[in-house]
Design an enzyme around this catalytic site. Sequence first.
Site, PDB file in Angstrom:
ATOM      1  N   LYS A  59     -19.999   2.342 -27.246  1.00  0.00           N
ATOM      2  CA  LYS A  59     -18.687   1.753 -27.546  1.00  0.00           C
ATOM      3  C   LYS A  59     -18.871   0.283 -27.907  1.00  0.00           C
ATOM      4  O   LYS A  59     -19.226  -0.535 -27.059  1.00  0.00           O
ATOM      5  CB  LYS A  59     -17.736   1.831 -26.339  1.00  0.00           C
TER       6      LYS A  59
ATOM      7  N   CYS B  85     -23.766 -16.256 -24.779  1.00  0.00           N
ATOM      8  CA  CYS B  85     -23.839 -16.265 -23.313  1.00  0.00           C
ATOM      9  C   CYS B  85     -24.843 -17.305 -22.833  1.00  0.00           C
ATOM     10  O   CYS B  85     -24.741 -17.810 -21.726  1.00  0.00           O
ATOM     11  CB  CYS B  85     -24.228 -14.879 -22.809  1.00  0.00           C
TER      12      CYS B  85
ATOM     13  N   GLU C  61     -16.973 -20.859 -17.742  1.00  0.00           N
ATOM     14  CA  GLU C  61     -17.486 -20.563 -19.081  1.00  0.00           C
ATOM     15  C   GLU C  61     -16.369 -20.744 -20.111  1.00  0.00           C
ATOM     16  O   GLU C  61     -15.294 -20.184 -19.963  1.00  0.00           O
ATOM     17  CB  GLU C  61     -18.000 -19.119 -19.133  1.00  0.00           C
TER      18      GLU C  61
HETATM   19  P1  NDP Z   1     -15.515  -8.364 -22.634  1.00  0.00           P
HETATM   20  O1  NDP Z   1     -15.980  -8.243 -21.237  1.00  0.00           O
HETATM   21  O2  NDP Z   1     -14.079  -8.611 -22.873  1.00  0.00           O
HETATM   22  O3  NDP Z   1     -15.863  -7.033 -23.445  1.00  0.00           O
HETATM   23  C1  NDP Z   1     -17.152  -6.501 -23.494  1.00  0.00           C
HETATM   24  C2  NDP Z   1     -17.066  -5.029 -23.809  1.00  0.00           C
HETATM   25  O4  NDP Z   1     -16.442  -4.350 -22.708  1.00  0.00           O
HETATM   26  C3  NDP Z   1     -16.202  -4.714 -25.033  1.00  0.00           C
HETATM   27  O5  NDP Z   1     -16.746  -3.618 -25.715  1.00  0.00           O
HETATM   28  C4  NDP Z   1     -14.863  -4.337 -24.398  1.00  0.00           C
HETATM   29  O6  NDP Z   1     -14.063  -3.528 -25.198  1.00  0.00           O
HETATM   30  C5  NDP Z   1     -15.346  -3.576 -23.173  1.00  0.00           C
HETATM   31  N1  NDP Z   1     -14.365  -3.431 -22.101  1.00  0.00           N
HETATM   32  C6  NDP Z   1     -13.235  -4.148 -21.884  1.00  0.00           C
HETATM   33  N2  NDP Z   1     -12.604  -3.678 -20.782  1.00  0.00           N
HETATM   34  C7  NDP Z   1     -13.326  -2.650 -20.296  1.00  0.00           C
HETATM   35  C8  NDP Z   1     -13.201  -1.762 -19.187  1.00  0.00           C
HETATM   36  N3  NDP Z   1     -12.163  -1.838 -18.340  1.00  0.00           N
HETATM   37  N4  NDP Z   1     -14.162  -0.830 -18.984  1.00  0.00           N
HETATM   38  C9  NDP Z   1     -15.226  -0.750 -19.817  1.00  0.00           C
HETATM   39  N5  NDP Z   1     -15.389  -1.548 -20.892  1.00  0.00           N
HETATM   40  C10 NDP Z   1     -14.469  -2.499 -21.135  1.00  0.00           C
HETATM   41  O7  NDP Z   1     -16.442  -9.471 -23.307  1.00  0.00           O
HETATM   42  P2  NDP Z   1     -16.401 -10.026 -24.801  1.00  0.00           P
HETATM   43  O8  NDP Z   1     -16.556  -8.925 -25.801  1.00  0.00           O
HETATM   44  O9  NDP Z   1     -15.235 -10.925 -24.916  1.00  0.00           O
HETATM   45  O10 NDP Z   1     -17.776 -10.859 -24.864  1.00  0.00           O
HETATM   46  C11 NDP Z   1     -17.870 -12.153 -24.420  1.00  0.00           C
HETATM   47  C12 NDP Z   1     -18.538 -12.205 -23.045  1.00  0.00           C
HETATM   48  O11 NDP Z   1     -19.805 -11.578 -23.097  1.00  0.00           O
HETATM   49  C13 NDP Z   1     -18.822 -13.617 -22.573  1.00  0.00           C
HETATM   50  O12 NDP Z   1     -18.411 -13.797 -21.238  1.00  0.00           O
HETATM   51  C14 NDP Z   1     -20.336 -13.744 -22.679  1.00  0.00           C
HETATM   52  O13 NDP Z   1     -20.897 -14.675 -21.819  1.00  0.00           O
HETATM   53  C15 NDP Z   1     -20.776 -12.354 -22.416  1.00  0.00           C
HETATM   54  N6  NDP Z   1     -22.094 -12.108 -23.001  1.00  0.00           N
HETATM   55  C16 NDP Z   1     -23.165 -11.957 -22.165  1.00  0.00           C
HETATM   56  C17 NDP Z   1     -24.441 -11.773 -22.658  1.00  0.00           C
HETATM   57  C18 NDP Z   1     -25.591 -11.566 -21.731  1.00  0.00           C
HETATM   58  O14 NDP Z   1     -26.584 -10.967 -22.165  1.00  0.00           O
HETATM   59  N7  NDP Z   1     -25.530 -12.025 -20.508  1.00  0.00           N
HETATM   60  C19 NDP Z   1     -24.684 -11.750 -24.110  1.00  0.00           C
HETATM   61  C20 NDP Z   1     -23.491 -11.888 -24.899  1.00  0.00           C
HETATM   62  C21 NDP Z   1     -22.251 -12.056 -24.340  1.00  0.00           C
HETATM   63  P3  NDP Z   1     -12.944  -4.186 -26.188  1.00  0.00           P
HETATM   64  O15 NDP Z   1     -13.685  -5.052 -27.135  1.00  0.00           O
HETATM   65  O16 NDP Z   1     -12.339  -3.011 -26.841  1.00  0.00           O
HETATM   66  O17 NDP Z   1     -12.002  -4.965 -25.310  1.00  0.00           O
END
Ligand code: NDP
Length: 483
Positions: A175, A284, A384
């Site tokens: 997903k 991140c 963050e």
């Molecule tokens: P989110 O946590 O909002 O979303 C990440 C993924 O989870 C998306 O595909 C999202 O779907 C999905 N999601 C949302 N709600 C749920 C749920 N209840 N159950 C399962 N999946 C869910 O993060 P962002 O996409 O906004 O990404 C930014 C964040 O990612 C930042 O905090 C960043 O620091 C972190 N990040 C961490 C990295 C690492 O390796 N540590 C690398 C890159 C980013 P949908 O898009 O449809 O809402």
Amino acid sequence: MTETTNLYIDGEWVPAEDGSTFAVENPADTSETVAEYAKGSTEDAQKAIDAANEAQGDWEAMPAPDRGAILRETGAVLEERKEALTEQLSREEGKTLSEAGGEVQRAIDIFYYYASKAADNAGKRKGPSGGRTSVYTKREPLGVAGLVTPWNYPIAIPAWKIAPALATGNAIVLKPASAAPGPAGSIVQALEDAGLPDGVINFVPGSGSDVGAELTSNDGIDAVSFTGSSEVGHHVYDAATDNMARAQAEMGGKNPAIITDSADVDEAVDIVGAGAFGVTGQACTACSRAIVHTDVYDEFVEGIVEYAESIDIGPGTEDPGMGPHVTQSELESTLEYVDVAANEGATHETGGERLEGDEYDDGYYVTPAVFSDVERDMRIFQEEVFGPVLAVTEVDDFDDAIEAANDSDYGLSSSVVTDDLNEAYEFVERTEAGVAKVNEKTTGLELHVPFGGVKDSSTNTYREQGDAGLDFFTEIKTVYLNT
Ligand code: NDP
């Protein structure tokens, strides 16, 4: 009329069962719809999980070198399409062409890397305690992996989860993030074109609360690999482990760079500037705190302000110094933190304004911001932002710097700029982070070494990438063979 990219389930590109779709707009010009996607539901996710379970056994049974050959061919297909993929990524996510091209190349390299690893992951033979017993370990796939990925590295992160999962004989339901699902879909297309058998990978864009939640809680899922925010990551981890699935969640960061009194200040400015403002601060591992020795503080602040103000901003496809934010809500969140920092009493040195007029009106553009005199109890020091906002804090000595750097709930990446080898080693020993860098920006990772964080940045279960990626997707069987 924009063509709709469908779900990919059991080797077929199919519409969502209820016919829903969603559109992705260009963050550089929101009047342009870049692409439309079928919007999967819980039921679609369930079908995909069933298909993956059906296909997994044969995939596992395929000789590992043959699985590797499919991954190698996928790398080659992606390479042929590199230019188009770079453009797609830039138009959906907003990165500059240089940044997007680098990320696409990374995805290609990841497929080549795990292609060569596929045959090399059988296990280890050990000496027996007596007799003719053969004692050895055998690595076996976990089964079906649910992969949930964020928008900010929309091709590299799916690649670094997909490739090791497939190399080790797992099937997948993926997903992607709703803000930029296209690049992940392009990987799936490349896998299909490279000859991946039906059902081994399934692609279900859709909402996190429907498709994402199903992938993290369905009994047919054996492993969950998530990258995203800490808030969602904790929830995902709890749901997956309640269901006895193996889980890893890579989450946020508040990554510090320490500038010591021995640092070359010009070099420090370049290192911090690239880490803080590259990819619009939406990494991140982005540097969001500069912790600077008092002897070089004024010079550093002057240099980093100049650096921020010299960045040219525009549509990613024109390859400027910095592209837009990915969405309106990410832009608003950054602007809100700019207000918070100013209200908390930090000194607003530059930036943090929404760009307006002409080409900027229809995009999510913000100027890179620098705040100085940031105290450790301020939100801008602790939370963050996920945008191009740097907090600069003054410290009296090296111990103070380490203490400030570690004063965070996060622990993903950290860096020190110093000319003193003792300080470099001391930093490596004492920094509370999964990645420690000396005289290098906090962003930028090698693909063949482990990546992950400590504290709230990671679930501290398994690392990703390199051999650690293979470890996560396999379990060990220990064999005692007597003949
Ligand atoms: P989110 O946590 O909002 O979303 C990440 C993924 O989870 C998306 O595909 C999202 O779907 C999905 N999601 C949302 N709600 C749920 C749920 N209840 N159950 C399962 N999946 C869910 O993060 P962002 O996409 O906004 O990404 C930014 C964040 O990612 C930042 O905090 C960043 O620091 C972190 N990040 C961490 C990295 C690492 O390796 N540590 C690398 C890159 C980013 P949908 O898009 O449809 O809402």
